[in-house]
Structure formats: C-alpha cells, structure tokens
Write a protein that holds these residues in place. Sequence first.
Motif, PDB file in Angstrom:
ATOM      1  N   LEU A   1       0.797  -1.221   0.000  1.00 58.69           N
ATOM      2  CA  LEU A   1       0.000   0.000   0.000  1.00 58.69           C
ATOM      3  C   LEU A   1       0.835   1.279   0.000  1.00 58.69           C
ATOM      4  CD1 LEU A   1      -2.787  -1.099   2.494  1.00 58.69           C
ATOM      5  CD2 LEU A   1      -3.022  -0.765   0.030  1.00 58.69           C
ATOM      6  N   LEU A   2       1.997   1.282   0.663  1.00 58.74           N
ATOM      7  CA  LEU A   2       2.755   2.516   0.801  1.00 58.74           C
ATOM      8  C   LEU A   2       4.050   2.555  -0.008  1.00 58.74           C
ATOM      9  CD1 LEU A   2       2.354   3.403   4.591  1.00 58.74           C
ATOM     10  CD2 LEU A   2       0.897   3.958   2.642  1.00 58.74           C
ATOM     11  N   VAL A   3       4.567   1.401  -0.390  1.00 58.89           N
ATOM     12  CA  VAL A   3       5.793   1.390  -1.203  1.00 58.89           C
ATOM     13  C   VAL A   3       5.446   1.197  -2.674  1.00 58.89           C
ATOM     14  CG1 VAL A   3       8.015   0.266  -1.610  1.00 58.89           C
ATOM     15  CG2 VAL A   3       7.168   0.534   0.729  1.00 58.89           C
ATOM     16  N   VAL A   4       4.792   0.085  -2.992  1.00 59.69           N
ATOM     17  CA  VAL A   4       4.409  -0.187  -4.374  1.00 59.69           C
ATOM     18  C   VAL A   4       3.216   0.661  -4.794  1.00 59.69           C
ATOM     19  CG1 VAL A   4       3.694  -2.007  -5.987  1.00 59.69           C
ATOM     20  CG2 VAL A   4       5.317  -2.516  -4.164  1.00 59.69           C
ATOM     21  N   ARG A   5       2.412   1.076  -3.830  1.00 55.78           N
ATOM     22  CA  ARG A   5       1.196   1.869  -4.089  1.00 55.78           C
ATOM     23  C   ARG A   5       0.220   1.095  -4.961  1.00 55.78           C
ATOM     24  NH1 ARG A   5       0.914   6.791  -1.056  1.00 55.78           N
ATOM     25  NH2 ARG A   5       3.039   7.147  -0.371  1.00 55.78           N
ATOM     26  N   ASP A   6      -0.002  -0.153  -4.585  1.00 54.42           N
ATOM     27  CA  ASP A   6      -0.924  -1.013  -5.314  1.00 54.42           C
ATOM     28  C   ASP A   6      -2.183  -1.211  -4.494  1.00 54.42           C
ATOM     29  OD1 ASP A   6      -1.896  -2.615  -7.279  1.00 54.42           O
ATOM     30  OD2 ASP A   6      -0.415  -4.221  -7.067  1.00 54.42           O
ATOM     31  N   GLU A   7      -3.227  -1.689  -5.150  1.00 54.00           N
ATOM     32  CA  GLU A   7      -4.482  -1.963  -4.460  1.00 54.00           C
ATOM     33  C   GLU A   7      -4.405  -3.314  -3.747  1.00 54.00           C
ATOM     34  OE1 GLU A   7      -7.126   0.017  -4.155  1.00 54.00           O
ATOM     35  OE2 GLU A   7      -6.065   1.584  -5.254  1.00 54.00           O
ATOM     36  N   VAL A   8      -5.317  -3.512  -2.809  1.00 57.61           N
ATOM     37  CA  VAL A   8      -5.476  -4.815  -2.161  1.00 57.61           C
ATOM     38  C   VAL A   8      -6.602  -5.537  -2.882  1.00 57.61           C
ATOM     39  CG1 VAL A   8      -6.128  -6.009  -0.046  1.00 57.61           C
ATOM     40  CG2 VAL A   8      -4.629  -4.019   0.077  1.00 57.61           C
ATOM     41  N   PRO A   9      -6.273  -6.542  -3.687  1.00 61.53           N
ATOM     42  CA  PRO A   9      -7.324  -7.205  -4.474  1.00 61.53           C
ATOM     43  C   PRO A   9      -8.243  -8.047  -3.597  1.00 61.53           C
ATOM     44  CG  PRO A   9      -5.223  -8.347  -4.734  1.00 61.53           C
ATOM     45  CD  PRO A   9      -4.943  -7.121  -3.925  1.00 61.53           C
ATOM     46  N   ALA A  10      -9.376  -8.390  -4.151  1.00 59.91           N
ATOM     47  CA  ALA A  10     -10.334  -9.236  -3.437  1.00 59.91           C
ATOM     48  C   ALA A  10      -9.673 -10.562  -3.078  1.00 59.91           C
ATOM     49  CB  ALA A  10     -11.560  -9.482  -4.313  1.00 59.91           C
ATOM     50  N   GLY A  11      -9.873 -10.979  -1.840  1.00 60.81           N
ATOM     51  CA  GLY A  11      -9.325 -12.247  -1.386  1.00 60.81           C
ATOM     52  C   GLY A  11      -7.905 -12.165  -0.856  1.00 60.81           C
ATOM     53  N   TYR A  12      -7.248 -11.013  -1.037  1.00 58.63           N
ATOM     54  CA  TYR A  12      -5.841 -10.895  -0.618  1.00 58.63           C
ATOM     55  C   TYR A  12      -5.692 -11.038   0.892  1.00 58.63           C
ATOM     56  CZ  TYR A  12      -1.227  -8.852   0.218  1.00 58.63           C
ATOM     57  OH  TYR A  12       0.059  -8.635   0.637  1.00 58.63           O
ATOM     58  N   LEU A  13      -6.567 -10.397   1.649  1.00 57.45           N
ATOM     59  CA  LEU A  13      -6.461 -10.472   3.107  1.00 57.45           C
ATOM     60  C   LEU A  13      -6.713 -11.887   3.610  1.00 57.45           C
ATOM     61  CD1 LEU A  13      -8.102  -7.127   4.334  1.00 57.45           C
ATOM     62  CD2 LEU A  13      -5.693  -7.646   3.885  1.00 57.45           C
ATOM     63  N   ASP A  14      -7.590 -12.629   2.943  1.00 56.69           N
ATOM     64  CA  ASP A  14      -7.821 -14.017   3.327  1.00 56.69           C
ATOM     65  C   ASP A  14      -6.580 -14.855   3.045  1.00 56.69           C
ATOM     66  OD1 ASP A  14     -10.446 -13.541   4.161  1.00 56.69           O
ATOM     67  OD2 ASP A  14     -11.229 -13.810   2.137  1.00 56.69           O
ATOM     68  N   GLU A  15      -5.947 -14.635   1.890  1.00 57.20           N
ATOM     69  CA  GLU A  15      -4.733 -15.369   1.544  1.00 57.20           C
ATOM     70  C   GLU A  15      -3.599 -15.014   2.505  1.00 57.20           C
ATOM     71  OE1 GLU A  15      -3.881 -14.382  -2.464  1.00 57.20           O
ATOM     72  OE2 GLU A  15      -5.677 -15.360  -3.279  1.00 57.20           O
ATOM     73  N   LEU A  16      -3.506 -13.739   2.849  1.00 57.23           N
ATOM     74  CA  LEU A  16      -2.467 -13.305   3.777  1.00 57.23           C
ATOM     75  C   LEU A  16      -2.716 -13.879   5.169  1.00 57.23           C
ATOM     76  CD1 LEU A  16       0.089 -11.681   4.075  1.00 57.23           C
ATOM     77  CD2 LEU A  16      -1.287  -9.606   4.414  1.00 57.23           C
ATOM     78  N   THR A  17      -3.965 -13.956   5.571  1.00 58.77           N
ATOM     79  CA  THR A  17      -4.312 -14.561   6.865  1.00 58.77           C
ATOM     80  C   THR A  17      -3.814 -16.015   6.916  1.00 58.77           C
ATOM     81  OG1 THR A  17      -6.277 -13.187   7.175  1.00 58.77           O
ATOM     82  CG2 THR A  17      -6.215 -15.283   8.354  1.00 58.77           C
ATOM     83  N   ALA A  18      -4.096 -16.771   5.869  1.00 59.90           N
ATOM     84  CA  ALA A  18      -3.659 -18.169   5.830  1.00 59.90           C
ATOM     85  C   ALA A  18      -2.136 -18.269   5.866  1.00 59.90           C
ATOM     86  CB  ALA A  18      -4.211 -18.847   4.562  1.00 59.90           C
ATOM     87  N   ALA A  19      -1.457 -17.358   5.177  1.00 61.49           N
ATOM     88  CA  ALA A  19       0.002 -17.378   5.135  1.00 61.49           C
ATOM     89  C   ALA A  19       0.597 -17.072   6.511  1.00 61.49           C
ATOM     90  CB  ALA A  19       0.506 -16.380   4.097  1.00 61.49           C
ATOM     91  N   VAL A  20       0.009 -16.096   7.218  1.00 59.78           N
ATOM     92  CA  VAL A  20       0.495 -15.722   8.544  1.00 59.78           C
ATOM     93  C   VAL A  20       0.307 -16.885   9.522  1.00 59.78           C
ATOM     94  CG1 VAL A  20       0.138 -14.201  10.534  1.00 59.78           C
ATOM     95  CG2 VAL A  20       0.172 -13.241   8.215  1.00 59.78           C
ATOM     96  N   VAL A  21      -0.872 -17.475   9.526  1.00 57.76           N
ATOM     97  CA  VAL A  21      -1.158 -18.596  10.421  1.00 57.76           C
ATOM     98  C   VAL A  21      -0.209 -19.752  10.142  1.00 57.76           C
ATOM     99  CG1 VAL A  21      -2.878 -20.346  11.047  1.00 57.76           C
ATOM    100  CG2 VAL A  21      -3.570 -17.957  10.773  1.00 57.76           C
ATOM    101  N   SER A  22       0.022 -20.050   8.868  1.00 56.70           N
ATOM    102  CA  SER A  22       0.935 -21.134   8.500  1.00 56.70           C
ATOM    103  C   SER A  22       2.354 -20.842   8.929  1.00 56.70           C
ATOM    104  CB  SER A  22       0.879 -21.351   6.977  1.00 56.70           C
ATOM    105  OG  SER A  22       1.811 -22.332   6.569  1.00 56.70           O
ATOM    106  N   ALA A  23       2.797 -19.585   8.759  1.00 61.49           N
ATOM    107  CA  ALA A  23       4.159 -19.215   9.125  1.00 61.49           C
ATOM    108  C   ALA A  23       4.383 -19.326  10.635  1.00 61.49           C
ATOM    109  CB  ALA A  23       4.442 -17.786   8.656  1.00 61.49           C
ATOM    110  N   LEU A  24       3.333 -19.154  11.409  1.00 61.32           N
ATOM    111  CA  LEU A  24       3.438 -19.257  12.863  1.00 61.32           C
ATOM    112  C   LEU A  24       3.305 -20.693  13.358  1.00 61.32           C
ATOM    113  CD1 LEU A  24       1.372 -16.096  13.929  1.00 61.32           C
ATOM    114  CD2 LEU A  24       3.862 -16.393  14.036  1.00 61.32           C
ATOM    115  N   GLY A  25       3.108 -21.610  12.421  1.00 61.58           N
ATOM    116  CA  GLY A  25       3.037 -23.023  12.796  1.00 61.58           C
ATOM    117  C   GLY A  25       1.637 -23.559  12.908  1.00 61.58           C
ATOM    118  N   GLY A  26       0.650 -22.757  12.488  1.00 64.55           N
ATOM    119  CA  GLY A  26      -0.732 -23.204  12.554  1.00 64.55           C
ATOM    120  C   GLY A  26      -1.110 -24.027  11.337  1.00 64.55           C
ATOM    121  N   ARG A  27      -2.285 -24.622  11.394  1.00 64.23           N
ATOM    122  CA  ARG A  27      -2.740 -25.456  10.283  1.00 64.23           C
ATOM    123  C   ARG A  27      -3.803 -24.715   9.498  1.00 64.23           C
ATOM    124  NH1 ARG A  27      -4.333 -30.640  13.716  1.00 64.23           N
ATOM    125  NH2 ARG A  27      -5.065 -28.942  15.044  1.00 64.23           N
TER     126      ARG A  27
END
Length: 207
Positions: free
Chosen positions: A181-207
């Motif tokens: 949002l602040l460096v590339v100045r790109d939009e957040v596409p539909a579904g991006y926050l859901d994908e990022l949520t899954a990535a964060v949970v996985s990176a922390l060791g969640g399923r």
Amino acid sequence: MAKEGSGNDSTAARRSPAGAAVLREDKTEAIRAAVFEELAVAGFARMSIEGIARRAGVGKTAVYRRWRSKLHLVLDVVSAVAAAGMPTPDTGSLSGDVRVLLEVAARALRHPMASQIVPDLLAEAARSPELAAALKAALHDSQEGVATAMVARAVERGEIPAGADGRLALDLLTGPLYWRLLVVRDEVPAGYLDELTAAVVSALGGR
C-alpha cells in the motif's frame, strides 16, 4: 486586617488563571487535527507553525503556548496515536484474530492521510532520533503487545506451538501491507487479506 484580607481575596478572585488552566481543549484538538492535514499536504520539512495555526483557525501564540516547536507538536500527535493503539481482537481463533488485525491495518494504511504522512515521517526520522523513537512507539511498540497477546492465546488453545514469536507475527501482519500500500502503491485485491491470513497462520506453525 480583615479589610486588607478582603482586598487580597478580591484581587485573587479577579486574577486570571495562568498556564495550562487557560488552554482550551477544543483549540488543542483543532491544532492536533491541523497537524495531520498539514503533514499530508506539505510534509514535515515544509510544514510550519504558521500553516498549522492558520488551518486550525488560531493564532501562532496558541500553538506556541502548547508546544515549543513543530517537532514537539508532531511528537505529541504521534504519541497520541501510540496511546490509542491497535485493538486487541479475541475472536476465538488465530485466523479470526489475524484477519481482524489485517483489516484494521489495511484500512488505516489506505487512508489518504496515512499514505502521505507515514512515509514522510519515516524519512524524517532518519534525521531526528526523537521522532524515530516516537514513531517506533506508535508504529511498532504499541502493536507488538497486541500481536504477542494474540499469539499467546493461540498457543493456549493449541493452535500453534509454544514459543511462537509475537514480533514475527507483527512483521508478518504489517510488512506485506506496508509494502503493497505505501511502497508499491498497489491496491489490495479481493481475497488478498484471506490469503495473507492463511500465510500468517501457516508461518506461525498453525494449520
């Protein structure tokens, strides 16, 4: 003696309060709001007390009575943001908590003022240790406690292994959004926050 005492009492009653007692809160809040607007329009380097006072509809004296310089004024405003902090979600699941925090962060970073002010202040912080410390408190320290509490609850629920890092969680939550949002100045596409949520949970060791 009584007469003399009465005269002193009368003088004291007529004497105007000094210092903080006469600082009207509505003017103080108008000045703080003007700082955000002036930062977004002019940036820290070109921002002036005169411009802030004009935008707030007050005299320069009203500003200088509260803050001795524009740096101290900005420090105060940034500290107020830090005090407000990020909300602490408790949805009952790590993915739910992460999703809420991502939504809050995305909404804040998409705000037109934030998109102008945050990068400008970060650049200025490279030249001002005081501002750097205030920004660290506002943009990192106040939010680290939220992320750490979120991770601790997830560990208690057995969603992620013990020893999961709250600081890593905060980096994973905010880093991608700041970049997009602040460096590339790109939009957040539909579904991006859901994908990022899954990535964060996985990176922390969640399923």
